[in-house]
Design a protein around this motif. Structure first.
Motif, PDB file in Angstrom:
ATOM      1  N   VAL A 446       0.860  -1.178   0.000  1.00 20.70           N
ATOM      2  CA  VAL A 446       0.000   0.000   0.000  1.00 20.70           C
ATOM      3  C   VAL A 446       0.903   1.236   0.000  1.00 20.70           C
ATOM      4  O   VAL A 446       1.519   1.561   1.018  1.00 20.70           O
ATOM      5  CB  VAL A 446      -0.940   0.031   1.221  1.00 20.70           C
ATOM      6  CG1 VAL A 446      -1.787   1.299   1.199  1.00 20.70           C
ATOM      7  CG2 VAL A 446      -1.828  -1.208   1.248  1.00 20.70           C
ATOM      8  N   PRO A 447       1.039   1.922  -1.140  1.00 21.55           N
ATOM      9  CA  PRO A 447       1.920   3.100  -1.214  1.00 21.55           C
ATOM     10  C   PRO A 447       1.456   4.212  -0.276  1.00 21.55           C
ATOM     11  O   PRO A 447       0.261   4.381  -0.036  1.00 21.55           O
ATOM     12  CB  PRO A 447       1.811   3.527  -2.682  1.00 21.55           C
ATOM     13  CG  PRO A 447       1.308   2.319  -3.400  1.00 21.55           C
ATOM     14  CD  PRO A 447       0.411   1.612  -2.435  1.00 21.55           C
ATOM     15  N   ARG A 448       2.414   4.968   0.244  1.00 18.91           N
ATOM     16  CA  ARG A 448       2.131   6.099   1.134  1.00 18.91           C
ATOM     17  C   ARG A 448       2.832   7.356   0.630  1.00 18.91           C
ATOM     18  O   ARG A 448       3.435   8.096   1.386  1.00 18.91           O
ATOM     19  CB  ARG A 448       2.600   5.782   2.554  1.00 18.91           C
ATOM     20  CG  ARG A 448       1.908   4.585   3.200  1.00 18.91           C
ATOM     21  CD  ARG A 448       0.426   4.782   3.362  1.00 18.91           C
ATOM     22  NE  ARG A 448      -0.217   3.658   4.024  1.00 18.91           N
ATOM     23  CZ  ARG A 448      -1.529   3.464   4.064  1.00 18.91           C
ATOM     24  NH1 ARG A 448      -2.329   4.339   3.445  1.00 18.91           N
ATOM     25  NH2 ARG A 448      -2.049   2.427   4.686  1.00 18.91           N
ATOM     26  N   GLY A 449       2.730   7.581  -0.688  1.00 20.70           N
ATOM     27  CA  GLY A 449       3.374   8.759  -1.254  1.00 20.70           C
ATOM     28  C   GLY A 449       4.874   8.655  -1.127  1.00 20.70           C
ATOM     29  O   GLY A 449       5.485   7.651  -1.497  1.00 20.70           O
ATOM     30  N   GLU A 450       5.489   9.682  -0.571  1.00 20.52           N
ATOM     31  CA  GLU A 450       6.939   9.689  -0.400  1.00 20.52           C
ATOM     32  C   GLU A 450       7.384   8.896   0.830  1.00 20.52           C
ATOM     33  O   GLU A 450       8.566   8.600   0.989  1.00 20.52           O
ATOM     34  CB  GLU A 450       7.445  11.132  -0.295  1.00 20.52           C
ATOM     35  CG  GLU A 450       7.218  11.953  -1.555  1.00 20.52           C
ATOM     36  CD  GLU A 450       7.871  11.325  -2.777  1.00 20.52           C
ATOM     37  OE1 GLU A 450       9.011  10.837  -2.655  1.00 20.52           O
ATOM     38  OE2 GLU A 450       7.245  11.315  -3.854  1.00 20.52           O
ATOM     39  N   ALA A 451       6.452   8.582   1.707  1.00 22.35           N
ATOM     40  CA  ALA A 451       6.781   7.802   2.900  1.00 22.35           C
ATOM     41  C   ALA A 451       6.916   6.326   2.526  1.00 22.35           C
ATOM     42  O   ALA A 451       6.401   5.876   1.502  1.00 22.35           O
ATOM     43  CB  ALA A 451       5.704   7.981   3.962  1.00 22.35           C
ATOM     44  N   PRO A 452       7.619   5.542   3.347  1.00 23.93           N
ATOM     45  CA  PRO A 452       7.723   4.107   3.064  1.00 23.93           C
ATOM     46  C   PRO A 452       6.346   3.456   2.992  1.00 23.93           C
ATOM     47  O   PRO A 452       5.443   3.789   3.757  1.00 23.93           O
ATOM     48  CB  PRO A 452       8.524   3.577   4.260  1.00 23.93           C
ATOM     49  CG  PRO A 452       9.307   4.752   4.748  1.00 23.93           C
ATOM     50  CD  PRO A 452       8.416   5.943   4.520  1.00 23.93           C
ATOM     51  N   ALA A 453       6.198   2.541   2.075  1.00 27.45           N
ATOM     52  CA  ALA A 453       4.915   1.865   1.888  1.00 27.45           C
ATOM     53  C   ALA A 453       4.621   0.934   3.060  1.00 27.45           C
ATOM     54  O   ALA A 453       5.515   0.511   3.791  1.00 27.45           O
ATOM     55  CB  ALA A 453       4.931   1.078   0.588  1.00 27.45           C
ATOM     56  N   ASP A 454       3.330   0.637   3.237  1.00 27.14           N
ATOM     57  CA  ASP A 454       2.913  -0.379   4.203  1.00 27.14           C
ATOM     58  C   ASP A 454       2.762  -1.707   3.469  1.00 27.14           C
ATOM     59  O   ASP A 454       2.399  -1.740   2.285  1.00 27.14           O
ATOM     60  CB  ASP A 454       1.577   0.000   4.846  1.00 27.14           C
ATOM     61  CG  ASP A 454       1.710   1.190   5.780  1.00 27.14           C
ATOM     62  OD1 ASP A 454       2.808   1.394   6.327  1.00 27.14           O
ATOM     63  OD2 ASP A 454       0.712   1.918   5.957  1.00 27.14           O
TER      64      ASP A 454
END
Length: 602
Positions: A446-454
């Motif tokens: 699950v992408p989180r934009g620029e944050a690391p994905a879940d």
């Protein structure tokens, strides 16, 4: 009916099927796998590897590697920029026309990622032409006495040496090599494919990320011809009047795969000998596997009374005859590798899989009878998963877990030596690209934009976690009664820790791959475990469960109040004179029952 309502109805329907009795005897060993004495170890080897994800620099995969007991990872297309200088004596990589000596990236980064995590590499090489060789044209055009063949052998030696030394120095006990990937279906048609305008056909250029079938010379084919008048028989493999080789064309073997296979087989032999004198590498192994075909010709060619590509590959790899055509591709092969997805068999059980394995075994036996020097070639399932169709929920629901539990039992019976699940995590490295939820992967991204994905585990990952909890030696598990039952069991007894493990699975192919959407009735069963060294009295049994409402990503995606993580529950049984008895139900899915001495009652 909504998906959530359907899942709930499947999970909580009342049991009415005739009961199945399962009896496990901790003192009766039972082994059918390759080693003959360690079915659990043999089974784990089939799933303890997966394709390395594109985000090798991230640490989100550390936990799934630990929880599943992963031992190996497959690196695909990591060598795409690897190269040598004009002498062939300096190894490195070429990017944007600039040669960088020393390391090869991204292969070096990918190897580092694997080695830090204790994973041995399984490396696919040679899918694209190294940049240095573009000047010489397609491999088929290389003159035998020209500079290209000798330089390419030096390149293969340098690549194998680089991977071997980096891996061994990083602690890996072994490295497995394959050439390319599914060359029987790669580049299924030229670029700009249009059957009404063949003149528009083109081919990608040679070089990194270029033409997959880089060895093939377009001048030896009629590129702009439709329909393709290719022949699948090897007697016509040298015919230069036939159109560009489309999917499953047998000419892909002598004109693409086999020449490169022989070069890398020789490279492995060269590097084995080179490293043999180094005591630091004592006991380390380099192996050549192949041909890593998707295997569709096994279903396609028998209708035409022609040999499969797998059989032709083995004929040319091991044929001892001096005939130049039959023996020119002879090479060492340690493992016969192939790919398989459950959707190939669909509702037909495992007939296609069994036929594929039996066909290969028969060919190996026939070749061995005429070739005393032939090695004992083991079967290597170098890519597999529940389904190749990503539009369904099979790969991320309890359906895939049920299929996988049943399939591992079949693969064990067929003496598969090792395997690699498709991939660790779905999606791409770019956070803006939607993940492939339906992919045969262990983790949903699950992408989180620029944050690391879940990342969330898929049910198959939870199944591998369950197998990783099992220990000891396989013991007998007998099933009786339950007419029409879809249950089966795999049990082990660990005498050192006095732990009994029973993996029970319910696999119904019509519910996984068919159109059976009727309300499911979970199957009732009784479980008895004999010869337990426990006192009489109640005992708590750990139960890990994957079904319609437990450990199921498909349900989690509909209702986040449910969890995609592996769910642990408990049951109470009774031990009387060394026998534990309990009753339970299981619908489509898998459950693991663990009886440990620490939870034995007074």
């Amino acid at each position: 009916m909504s998906l959530l309502s359907l899942l709930l109805s499947l999970g909580f329907a009342a049991a009415s099927r005739a009961q199945t009795s399962i009896t496990v005897d901790t003192q009766v060993s039972f082994n059918i796998g390759l080693s003959g004495n360690d079915d659990l170890g043999d089974l784990k080897k089939i799933y303890q590897s997966a394709n390395s994800p594109s985000e090798q620099a991230f640490d989100q995969f550390n936990q799934i590697i630990t929880d599943t007991g992963m031992k190996r990872t497959r690196l695909l297309l990591s060598d795409v920029y690897c190269d040598v200088d004009q002498t062939g004596d300096v190894f490195g990589y070429t990017l944007d026309g600039v040669f960088h000596p020393g390391e090869c990236q991204p292969l070096g980064w990918h190897l580092d990622w694997a080695l830090v995590r204790g994973l041995s590499p399984h490396v696919a090489v040679g899918s694209f032409m190294p940049p240095r060789f573009v000047q010489y044209g397609p491999g088929e055009s290389w003159a035998v006495d020209g500079p290209a063949p000798a330089l390419f052998q030096k390149y293969a030696d340098a690549l194998v040496r680089y991977i071997a030394k980096k891996s061994f120095d990083g602690g890996a006990p072994s490295v497995i090599f394959e050439v390319s990937n599914e060359a029987d279906i790669a580049d299924t048609a030229p670029e700009n494919w249009n059957d009404t305008n063949p003149s528009a056909y083109t081919l990608k250029p040679l070089g990194s990320w270029g033409r997959w079938l880089w060895w093939m010379d377009p001048t030896k084919y009629v590129l702009n011809q439709w329909p393709p008048l290719q022949s699948h028989t090897m007697s016509s493999a040298e015919d230069q009047t036939l159109s560009y080789p489309y999917q499953l064309d047998a000419r892909r073997l002598p004109r693409q795969l086999l020449p490169v296979q022989k070069v890398f087989s020789k490279a492995i032999e060269n590097i084995r000998n080179e490293l043999a004198a180094n005591q630091n590498y004592s006991g380390k192994t380099l192996e050549m596997a192949g041909p890593a075909l998707v295997g569709l010709s096994l279903a396609y060619y028998p209708a035409e009374n022609l040999p499969t590509l797998e059989e032709v590959f083995l004929d040319q790899t091991f044929n001892p005859l001096a005939d130049t055509y039959l023996s020119k591709f002879n090479a060492r092969l340690d493992r016969f590798s192939f790919h398989y997805y459950g959707s190939t068999d669909g509702t037909g059980g495992f007939a296609y899989f069994g036929n594929l394995v039996d066909t290969v075994k028969a060919k190996l036996d026939a070749l061995r009878a005429n070739n005393a020097s032939m090695l004992d070639v083991k079967l290597f399932l170098s890519e597999w998963g529940p389904t190749a169709y990503e539009a369904t929920d099979v790969n991320y629901s309890h359906k895939g877990a049920a299929w996988t539990a049943a399939f591992l039992h079949e693969a064990l019976k067929k003496k598969i030596s090792m395997g690699s699940y498709l991939i660790i995590g779905d999606g791409q490295g770019d956070p803006n690209i939607a993940p492939y939820t339906g992919q045969a992967s262990l983790l949903h991204k699950v992408p989180r934009g620029e944050a690391p994905a879940d990342y969330y585990p898929k049910p198959v990952a939870n199944l591998f976690k369950m197998y990783n909890k099992m220990s000891g030696q396989r013991v007998q598990a007998a099933l009786t009664g339950g007419s029409g039952s879809h249950l089966n069991a795999f049990a082990t007894w660990d005498g050192g820790s006095s732990t009994a493990n029973v993996m029970l699975y319910n696999y119904d192919a019509t519910r996984v791959f068919g159109n059976n959407t009727s309300a499911e009735t979970p199957e009732a069963f009784s479980l008895a475990i004999d010869n337990l060294p426990f006192l009489n009295g109640p005992v708590t049994v750990e139960r890990y469960l994957i079904d319609a409402t437990h450990s199921n990503l498909a349900l989690f995606l509909v209702d986040a109040t449910y969890s995609s993580e592996l769910q642990k529950t408990s049951l109470t049984g009774t031990v009387t004179n060394g026998r534990l008895t309990l009753s339970d139900t299981l619908g489509l899915g898998v459950s693991l029952y663990r009886v440990l001495p620490s939870v034995v009652g007074p």
